[in-house]
Design an enzyme around this catalytic site. Structure first.
Site, PDB file in Angstrom:
ATOM      1  N   LYS A 204       0.713 -11.145  -6.167  1.00 54.26           N
ATOM      2  CA  LYS A 204       0.968  -9.723  -6.431  1.00 54.26           C
ATOM      3  C   LYS A 204      -0.272  -8.875  -6.131  1.00 54.26           C
ATOM      4  CE  LYS A 204       2.123  -5.820  -7.712  1.00 54.26           C
ATOM      5  NZ  LYS A 204       3.209  -4.934  -7.991  1.00 54.26           N
ATOM      6  N   GLY A 255      -3.706   7.050  -3.576  1.00 53.36           N
ATOM      7  CA  GLY A 255      -3.448   7.354  -4.985  1.00 53.36           C
ATOM      8  C   GLY A 255      -2.497   6.370  -5.622  1.00 53.36           C
ATOM      9  N   CYS A 258      -1.458   1.562  -8.416  1.00 52.68           N
ATOM     10  CA  CYS A 258      -1.379   0.160  -7.998  1.00 52.68           C
ATOM     11  C   CYS A 258      -2.366  -0.157  -6.885  1.00 52.68           C
ATOM     12  CB  CYS A 258       0.039  -0.141  -7.536  1.00 52.68           C
ATOM     13  SG  CYS A 258       1.259   0.499  -8.683  1.00 52.68           S
ATOM     14  N   ARG A 324      -0.501  11.765 -10.867  1.00 54.36           N
ATOM     15  CA  ARG A 324      -1.540  10.932 -11.480  1.00 54.36           C
ATOM     16  C   ARG A 324      -2.298  10.174 -10.398  1.00 54.36           C
ATOM     17  NH1 ARG A 324       2.006   7.458 -15.215  1.00 54.36           N
ATOM     18  NH2 ARG A 324       3.150   7.512 -13.273  1.00 54.36           N
TER      19      ARG A 324
HETATM   20  N1  SAJ Z   1      -0.976   5.495   1.936  1.00 53.21           N
HETATM   21  C1  SAJ Z   1      -1.766   5.793   3.038  1.00 53.21           C
HETATM   22  N2  SAJ Z   1      -1.433   5.267   4.247  1.00 53.21           N
HETATM   23  C2  SAJ Z   1      -0.359   4.456   4.407  1.00 53.21           C
HETATM   24  C3  SAJ Z   1       0.454   4.157   3.286  1.00 53.21           C
HETATM   25  C4  SAJ Z   1       0.125   4.677   2.056  1.00 53.21           C
HETATM   26  O1  SAJ Z   1      -2.762   6.523   2.940  1.00 53.21           O
HETATM   27  O2  SAJ Z   1      -0.119   4.036   5.555  1.00 53.21           O
HETATM   28  C5  SAJ Z   1      -1.299   6.029   0.596  1.00 53.21           C
HETATM   29  C6  SAJ Z   1      -0.204   6.913   0.005  1.00 53.21           C
HETATM   30  O3  SAJ Z   1      -0.306   8.235   0.466  1.00 53.21           O
HETATM   31  C7  SAJ Z   1      -0.475   6.773  -1.488  1.00 53.21           C
HETATM   32  C8  SAJ Z   1      -1.060   5.355  -1.630  1.00 53.21           C
HETATM   33  O4  SAJ Z   1      -1.400   4.954  -0.320  1.00 53.21           O
HETATM   34  O5  SAJ Z   1      -1.462   7.697  -1.914  1.00 53.21           O
HETATM   35  C9  SAJ Z   1      -0.134   4.326  -2.262  1.00 53.21           C
HETATM   36  O6  SAJ Z   1       1.214   4.477  -1.860  1.00 53.21           O
HETATM   37  P1  SAJ Z   1       2.190   3.252  -1.548  1.00 53.21           P
HETATM   38  O7  SAJ Z   1       3.510   3.785  -1.161  1.00 53.21           O
HETATM   39  O8  SAJ Z   1       1.565   2.345  -0.578  1.00 53.21           O
HETATM   40  O9  SAJ Z   1       2.249   2.431  -2.896  1.00 53.21           O
HETATM   41  P2  SAJ Z   1       2.680   2.608  -4.445  1.00 53.21           P
HETATM   42  O10 SAJ Z   1       1.406   2.612  -5.227  1.00 53.21           O
HETATM   43  O11 SAJ Z   1       3.643   3.711  -4.690  1.00 53.21           O
HETATM   44  O12 SAJ Z   1       3.493   1.209  -4.688  1.00 53.21           O
HETATM   45  C10 SAJ Z   1       2.889  -0.049  -4.406  1.00 53.21           C
HETATM   46  C11 SAJ Z   1       3.897  -0.923  -3.677  1.00 53.21           C
HETATM   47  N3  SAJ Z   1       3.221  -2.090  -3.115  1.00 53.21           N
HETATM   48  C12 SAJ Z   1       3.331  -2.438  -1.821  1.00 53.21           C
HETATM   49  O13 SAJ Z   1       3.955  -1.781  -1.021  1.00 53.21           O
HETATM   50  C13 SAJ Z   1       2.609  -3.690  -1.400  1.00 53.21           C
HETATM   51  C14 SAJ Z   1       5.004  -1.338  -4.609  1.00 53.21           C
HETATM   52  O14 SAJ Z   1       5.884  -2.275  -3.998  1.00 53.21           O
HETATM   53  C15 SAJ Z   1       4.424  -1.975  -5.888  1.00 53.21           C
HETATM   54  O15 SAJ Z   1       5.448  -2.242  -6.815  1.00 53.21           O
HETATM   55  C16 SAJ Z   1       3.475  -1.007  -6.529  1.00 53.21           C
HETATM   56  O16 SAJ Z   1       2.449  -0.671  -5.589  1.00 53.21           O
HETATM   57  C17 SAJ Z   1       2.901  -1.675  -7.759  1.00 53.21           C
HETATM   58  O17 SAJ Z   1       3.309  -1.328  -8.893  1.00 53.21           O
HETATM   59  O18 SAJ Z   1       2.076  -2.579  -7.632  1.00 53.21           O
END
Ligand code: SAJ
Length: 428
Positions: A204, A255, A258, A324
């Site tokens: 994870k 952000g 996770c 957040r």
């Molecule tokens: N981001 C980028 N570039 C990208 C993708 C995302 O800058 O190419 C940024 C987003 O803008 C955001 C951050 O990353 O600020 C995180 O967004 P995210 O959509 O990647 O992730 P979370 O935090 O909403 O959810 C993640 C997910 N993990 C994965 O995709 C591996 C989700 O499946 C998990 O359940 C969650 O973390 C968790 O609780 O761990």
């Protein structure tokens, strides 16, 4: 008789999981230390936003399969789904995991199963939970079964992903993992992958760390591209046509609770070894500052005095209402100390979170000199540059998420800057 499940922690994972079990043949007790949450839930009101959640909650309350309380009770299975944040020193804060584990000990009996869903530093079950659970005086693996089955759902699509995502189950022994699978089989359609408990924890954390490192790589590529006159967005999309390449995208920062948190678990545990991981965290944490500096350089090079800057997008990613740990908040905070007349707007954030925020899009852009797009909400992708051009004083836009079409906006008279796009970027 219906088997009973006690879910400790009714947050954005615990609550959906609890009502899911309550709608799939189990009697569920949801436990949370927050009296406010318990009061609302007992009245049938959800305290977090998630599509489908209200329906599942209402149904289970009407059928009597879901009840809530501030204290646990005896059950067949206990699920721990409480936060595991990091402290300001970037070390794992285990106090909620410890307290939740201790709270169920008095109710444990022979044959019970305890499942941890929270994302935790690898070895947490063995080194933190097991010593607390040992106080129940039950033999591990034969009388008391323990496993880790990390949640993997994405906010906004929780119910779809709870059902369809594959699930990792790591047990302290095979029997623990097998018993866990039997419960989750009631609603999970995805595959089950069985392993040991510490491997499950590692998997994870690795998943989110992979994303963080990949995004840091994209952010580095973005900076390099700007200086080389290349559009990183185009270059990354083209590279991703290769069947074995999957580069993520740059942005104003990472952000959420996770991706920006979990890599620190590995840095804390193995500081000497987690080098790329650590550097990636620092790279991504540096992006808000990079964005602020880029904004200030743009204002300076365009000789705008007393500029009115409209920041568009406060949430940490597109089409959600969660601010957040959003990089936008840091950017707005930093810009508020600069010599600019700041206004901010987010169509998904209906309560003002920062002093500069307005609820009116028109207010935000009227007389603005520069737009800074920080979130790729559909709302911003659909903006009409011709309408904006009429209302703004100076037509400058900095797009950090590749939301807008350069040619279309240039045709409307805008000077267009994009994070990671060195083409037509006078700063490059
Ligand atoms: N981001 C980028 N570039 C990208 C993708 C995302 O800058 O190419 C940024 C987003 O803008 C955001 C951050 O990353 O600020 C995180 O967004 P995210 O959509 O990647 O992730 P979370 O935090 O909403 O959810 C993640 C997910 N993990 C994965 O995709 C591996 C989700 O499946 C998990 O359940 C969650 O973390 C968790 O609780 O761990």
């Amino acid at each position: 008789m219906m088997k009973k499940i006690c879910v400790v922690g009714l947050g954005y994972i615990g609550l959906p999981t609890a009502v899911m079990f309550a709608n799939h043949g189990y009697q569920v007790l949801g436990v949370d230390v927050s009296e406010r949450a318990i009061n609302l839930l007992s009245k049938g009101q959800v305290h977090i936003e998630e599509p489908g959640l209200q329906d599942y909650l209402t149904k289970s309350l009407v059928e009597g399969t879901f009840t809530v309380s501030t204290t646990p009770e005896e059950a067949d299975m206990f699920i721990v789904a409480v936060p595991s944040p990091i402290t300001s020193e970037k070390t794992a804060d285990m106090k909620y995991i410890e307290a939740a584990t201790a709270s169920i000990v008095p109710f444990l009996k022979k044959g019970n199963l305890v499942v941890l869903e929270s994302t935790v530093p690898p070895r947490t079950v063995m080194d933190v939970m097991m010593p607390i659970l040992a106080e129940a005086n039950l033999e591990f693996g034969t009388e008391l079964f323990v496993s880790h089955s990390p949640e993997r759902v994405i906010p906004g699509k929780v119910f779809e992903e709870l059902v369809n995502n594959s699930r990792i189950i790591g047990g302290i022994n095979k029997e623990s993992a097998e018993r866990t699978r039997e419960f989750y089989l009631s609603f999970v359609k995805g595959e089950f992958h069985m392993t040991d408990v510490t491997t499950a924890e590692m998997v994870k954390v690795m998943e989110n760390t992979f994303r963080d490192v990949n995004i840091a790589f994209a952010n580095e590529i973005a900076k390099i591209s700007e200086n080389l006159g290349v559009n990183a967005w185009e270059a990354i999309s083209l590279a991703n046509h290769h069947p074995r390449v999957n580069i993520h995208f740059p942005g104003p920062g990472v952000g959420g609770h996770c991706i920006a948190v979990d890599p620190w678990f590995l840095v804390e545990k193995q500081n000497e070894l987690a080098k790329i991981i650590h550097l990636s965290r620092l790279t991504n944490d540096g992006m808000p500052n990079f964005t602020v500096n880029k904004t200030l350089e743009i204002l300076k090079s365009n000789h705008i005095r007393n500029p009115r800057v409209a920041v568009l997008g406060l949430t940490f990613k597109s089409n959600i209402d969660d601010v957040r740990e959003s990089p936008s908040m840091e950017i707005v905070e930093k810009l508020s100390h600069e010599d600019v007349n700041l206004v901010s707007f987010d169509p998904h954030v209906l309560e003002n979170k920062v002093p500069s925020q307005t609820q009116s899009f028109e207010d935000a852009i009227t007389h603005a000199d520069t737009l800074v797009i920080l979130t790729d909400h559909d709302y911003f992708k659909k903006m009409n540059p011709h309408t904006l051009a009429e209302l703004m004083t100076t037509r400058i836009v900095l797009d950090t998420k590749n939301c807008i079409d350069r040619e279309e906006w240039e045709a409307a008279g805008f000077t267009v800057y994009k994070l990671g796009d060195g083409k037509g970027n006078p700063i490059g």
